[in-house]
Design an enzyme around this catalytic site. Structure first.
Site, short mmCIF file in Angstrom:
data_model
loop_
_atom_site.label_atom_id
_atom_site.label_comp_id
_atom_site.label_asym_id
_atom_site.label_seq_id
_atom_site.Cartn_x
_atom_site.Cartn_y
_atom_site.Cartn_z
N GLU A 100 0.74 -1.17 -0.07
CA GLU A 100 -0.10 -0.04 0.09
C GLU A 100 0.70 1.34 -0.02
O GLU A 100 1.55 1.57 0.96
CB GLU A 100 -0.77 -0.04 1.19
CG GLU A 100 -2.46 0.63 0.93
CD GLU A 100 -2.26 1.97 0.99
OE1 GLU A 100 -2.90 2.84 0.17
OE2 GLU A 100 -1.43 2.64 1.53
N CYS A 136 4.20 -2.42 -8.38
CA CYS A 136 2.89 -2.20 -8.09
C CYS A 136 2.92 -0.82 -7.12
O CYS A 136 3.07 0.24 -7.17
CB CYS A 136 1.96 -3.43 -7.30
SG CYS A 136 0.46 -3.00 -7.43
N HIS A 152 3.07 -7.93 -10.23
CA HIS A 152 3.92 -8.46 -9.30
C HIS A 152 4.74 -9.82 -9.75
O HIS A 152 4.36 -10.91 -9.60
CB HIS A 152 2.88 -8.98 -8.09
CG HIS A 152 2.22 -8.01 -7.40
ND1 HIS A 152 2.67 -7.18 -6.25
CD2 HIS A 152 1.08 -7.26 -7.58
CE1 HIS A 152 2.04 -6.34 -5.82
NE2 HIS A 152 0.85 -6.49 -6.48
N GLU A 163 7.18 -10.80 -8.28
CA GLU A 163 7.60 -12.01 -7.08
C GLU A 163 6.37 -12.65 -6.77
O GLU A 163 6.62 -13.71 -6.02
CB GLU A 163 7.72 -10.76 -5.89
CG GLU A 163 6.58 -10.22 -5.15
CD GLU A 163 5.74 -8.92 -6.01
OE1 GLU A 163 6.27 -8.82 -7.18
OE2 GLU A 163 5.12 -8.22 -5.46
#
Ligand code: GLN
Length: 192
Positions: A47, A77, A174, A176
């Site tokens: 976030e 992100c 993402h 990851e």
């Protein structure tokens, strides 16, 4: 090669696991001193407002900006948002990359999606590699890419989801969260 992962909030553990798997030394970064002797830094998804506020609280903003002047940084992100110059809201940003982003551009969490992308730059690390499976979770769009920044990947409709500016990298999605380590290997090349 030693790569740090900003570990204030978000999915830093997943980045560290992939980095270890491909043979890099890793360091969780929570304080300015943790940036010493790193070759590159990853800012994870999570976030972006929280990551930014915590970076301010932990006195990391100047050190991160300085690090990004010389060394490789990759934001995934929320990390891409934090790297950007403009997110059209008041929140702490590193303003290192000449990109503007639109947060939550695809809507709410239920509108998260996965899609296969063509990413020609990844041929540098794997000439035989095919499409790249990208996971978008309440993702931002890269609205515009200015000055030195270049587009690395687009959706089929032309909207930008990955960009690079020299040794700085931003992905809306993402890597990851997949088993495909091409993006991490690409980043190690930038850091090397
Ligand atoms: N929606 C988050 C933000 O705007 C980013 C989500 C993510 O990192 N998966 O900061």
């Amino acid at each position: 090669m030693k790569i740090g992962v900003l570990a204030l909030q978000g999915d830093f553990a997943e980045h560290i696991a992939i980095l270890k798997r491909i043979g890099a030394d890793t360091q969780e970064v929570r304080l300015p001193g943790h940036l010493d002797a790193l070759d590159g830094l990853i800012i994870p998804g999570g976030e972006s407002t929280t990551i930014g506020k915590m970076a301010v609280a932990y006195n990391l903003m100047d050190s991160l900006r300085q690090f990004g002047q010389e060394k490789a940084i990759w934001g995934t992100c929320a990390g891409a948002i934090f790297l950007s110059r403009d997110a059209r809201r008041p929140q702490p940003l590193l303003e290192l990359m000449d990109i503007s982003v639109e947060r939550n551009a695809f809507g709410r969490q239920v509108a998260s999606f996965e899609v296969d992308l063509e990413i020609p730059a990844l041929q540098k690390v794997d000439p035989q590699g095919g499409l790249y499976h990208a996971i978008f979770i309440r993702a931002p769009l890269i609205e515009s890419v200015e000055k030195e920044a270049q587009i690395l990947a687009k959706l089929e409709d032309g909207r930008i989801v990955a960009a690079q500016q020299g040794h700085l990298l931003a992905t809306s999605f993402h890597p990851e969260l997949t088993q495909d380590d091409r993006f991490h290997r690409y980043f190690l090349e930038l850091a090397g």
